[in-house]
Write a protein that holds these residues in place. Structure first.
Motif, PDB file in Angstrom:
ATOM      1  N   UNK A  31      -1.019  -4.753  -9.852  1.00 29.56           N
ATOM      2  CA  UNK A  31      -1.109  -3.838  -8.860  1.00 29.56           C
ATOM      3  C   UNK A  31      -1.418  -4.191  -7.037  1.00 29.56           C
ATOM      4  N   UNK A  32      -1.619  -4.988  -6.681  1.00 30.39           N
ATOM      5  CA  UNK A  32      -1.987  -5.563  -5.555  1.00 30.39           C
ATOM      6  C   UNK A  32      -0.503  -5.863  -5.204  1.00 30.39           C
ATOM      7  N   UNK A  33       0.109  -6.612  -6.036  1.00 26.03           N
ATOM      8  CA  UNK A  33       1.130  -6.860  -6.023  1.00 26.03           C
ATOM      9  C   UNK A  33       2.467  -5.429  -5.268  1.00 26.03           C
ATOM     10  N   UNK A  34       2.232  -5.336  -6.298  1.00 28.82           N
ATOM     11  CA  UNK A  34       3.495  -3.632  -6.005  1.00 28.82           C
ATOM     12  C   UNK A  34       2.817  -2.612  -4.778  1.00 28.82           C
ATOM     13  N   UNK A  35       1.811  -3.058  -4.466  1.00 26.91           N
ATOM     14  CA  UNK A  35       1.046  -2.248  -3.135  1.00 26.91           C
ATOM     15  C   UNK A  35       1.287  -2.196  -2.320  1.00 26.91           C
ATOM     16  N   UNK A  36       0.182  -3.767  -2.336  1.00 26.34           N
ATOM     17  CA  UNK A  36       0.415  -4.562  -0.859  1.00 26.34           C
ATOM     18  C   UNK A  36      -1.041  -4.019  -0.300  1.00 26.34           C
ATOM     19  N   UNK A  69      -3.494 -12.673  -0.410  1.00 26.35           N
ATOM     20  CA  UNK A  69      -3.244 -12.915   1.057  1.00 26.35           C
ATOM     21  C   UNK A  69      -3.817 -11.323   2.001  1.00 26.35           C
ATOM     22  N   UNK A  70      -4.439 -12.037   2.906  1.00 24.12           N
ATOM     23  CA  UNK A  70      -5.032 -10.517   3.440  1.00 24.12           C
ATOM     24  C   UNK A  70      -4.696 -11.069   5.231  1.00 24.12           C
ATOM     25  N   UNK A  71      -4.121  -9.904   5.183  1.00 19.61           N
ATOM     26  CA  UNK A  71      -3.673 -10.144   7.340  1.00 19.61           C
ATOM     27  C   UNK A  71      -4.044  -8.228   7.646  1.00 19.61           C
ATOM     28  N   UNK A  72      -5.520  -8.532   8.132  1.00 25.63           N
ATOM     29  CA  UNK A  72      -5.744  -7.814   8.925  1.00 25.63           C
ATOM     30  C   UNK A  72      -5.190  -6.939  10.073  1.00 25.63           C
ATOM     31  N   UNK A  76      -5.364  -0.102  15.549  1.00 22.80           N
ATOM     32  CA  UNK A  76      -5.046   1.167  15.160  1.00 22.80           C
ATOM     33  C   UNK A  76      -5.534   0.210  13.320  1.00 22.80           C
ATOM     34  N   UNK A  77      -6.221  -0.697  12.791  1.00 23.22           N
ATOM     35  CA  UNK A  77      -6.597  -0.836  11.393  1.00 23.22           C
ATOM     36  C   UNK A  77      -5.186  -0.729  10.347  1.00 23.22           C
ATOM     37  N   UNK A  78      -5.724  -0.529   9.453  1.00 25.25           N
ATOM     38  CA  UNK A  78      -4.575  -0.921   8.331  1.00 25.25           C
ATOM     39  C   UNK A  78      -4.946  -1.924   8.049  1.00 25.25           C
ATOM     40  N   UNK A  79      -3.480  -3.586   7.842  1.00 26.57           N
ATOM     41  CA  UNK A  79      -3.974  -4.509   6.853  1.00 26.57           C
ATOM     42  C   UNK A  79      -2.578  -4.392   6.368  1.00 26.57           C
ATOM     43  N   UNK A  80      -3.015  -5.861   5.444  1.00 26.99           N
ATOM     44  CA  UNK A  80      -2.550  -5.497   4.264  1.00 26.99           C
ATOM     45  C   UNK A  80      -2.183  -7.068   3.122  1.00 26.99           C
ATOM     46  N   UNK A  81      -2.424  -6.476   1.925  1.00 26.93           N
ATOM     47  CA  UNK A  81      -2.871  -7.878   1.452  1.00 26.93           C
ATOM     48  C   UNK A  81      -1.445  -8.603   0.462  1.00 26.93           C
ATOM     49  N   UNK A  82      -1.153  -9.468  -0.122  1.00 26.07           N
ATOM     50  CA  UNK A  82      -0.341  -9.818  -0.485  1.00 26.07           C
ATOM     51  C   UNK A  82      -0.491 -10.586  -1.607  1.00 26.07           C
TER      52      UNK A  82
END
Length: 230
Positions: A31-36, A69-72, A76-82
């Motif tokens: 799910x991390x791979x599909x949702x980011x 690998x998490x990008x902050x 505006x916040x947010x970020x993503x994880x791959x």
């Protein structure tokens, strides 16, 4: 949907280190791979965010790699994880296992005894009733051990005559049952007080003119047999 069966564990080997990835951890990685997002993946896996972080930490520390690998985000916040390359590799291996399990979900389960071990040829013989089967040598087993032999239906071949080939296990039998199952013909053959199921295509069944009571030969390669000690 994850598509992972309850109780499934994936043995991940990496540079001499081993980790057993259970269904929950697999779902989280998938799910991390599909949702980011770890947060979204945790919700989909039905675990808390803290538990998700603990799962990731346990995998990474055991295998000594980074799997995410998490990008902050900015102001505006947010970020993503791959997933990292190593994380993608682990996910790929798990999916390969899933595909193999799905392909071979129909299995002949036959209880047998180990009656001979040939170290020179690296094979051993197991016996069920009057039927002897050759399988690859497994040093965990000894003569007299009781084991369960597993042979997928699609690894059992039907022939009208025994043929010279690489197949070590060929037995004469009588067809006892035939049924249409998901566009395949499921054939039940008695090879000597042992019933073996096989799946073949309808055209193949017609070409062989298979019918109830017909004498045939069934065969399967030694490498097609998986075993468990009882």
């Amino acid at each position: 949907m994850s598509g992972v069966k309850a109780g499934v564990e994936y043995k991940i080997d990496l540079d001499g280190k081993t980790f057993l990835l259970d269904g929950k951890k697999y779902d989280l990685v998938n799910y991390i791979n599909t949702s980011g997002s770890i947060t979204k993946a945790a919700k989909l896996t039905k675990i808390s965010y803290r538990t998700a972080l603990n799962y990731i930490d346990k995998i990474e520390k055991t295998l000594e790699i980074a799997i995410v690998d998490t990008v902050k985000g900015g102001k505006g916040g947010g970020g993503s994880t791959s997933l990292t390359d190593e994380g993608l590799m682990i996910l790929k291996e798990c999916k390969k296992i899933n595909a193999i399990m799905e392909l071979h979900k129909e299995l002949n389960e036959i209880e047998a005894n180990v009656i001979d071990v040939d170290n020179s040829k690296r094979i051993m013989t197991i016996q069920m009733n009057k039927v002897n089967i050759t399988i690859p040598l497994n040093h965990k087993y000894s003569v007299g051990d009781r084991i369960l032999a597993l042979i997928s239906y699609d690894n059992v071949f039907i022939m009208l005559e025994p043929q010279k080939s690489s197949i070590r296990n060929i037995f004469k039998g009588i067809i006892k049952e035939m049924a249409l199952e998901n566009d395949m013909i499921r054939v039940k053959t008695d090879i000597g007080d042992v019933d073996v199921f096989s799946d073949i295509t309808l055209p193949a069944s017609e070409d062989l003119n298979l019918r109830l009571g017909k004498e045939v030969y069934v065969g399967f390669k030694a490498l097609a047999i998986a075993t468990l000690k009882l």
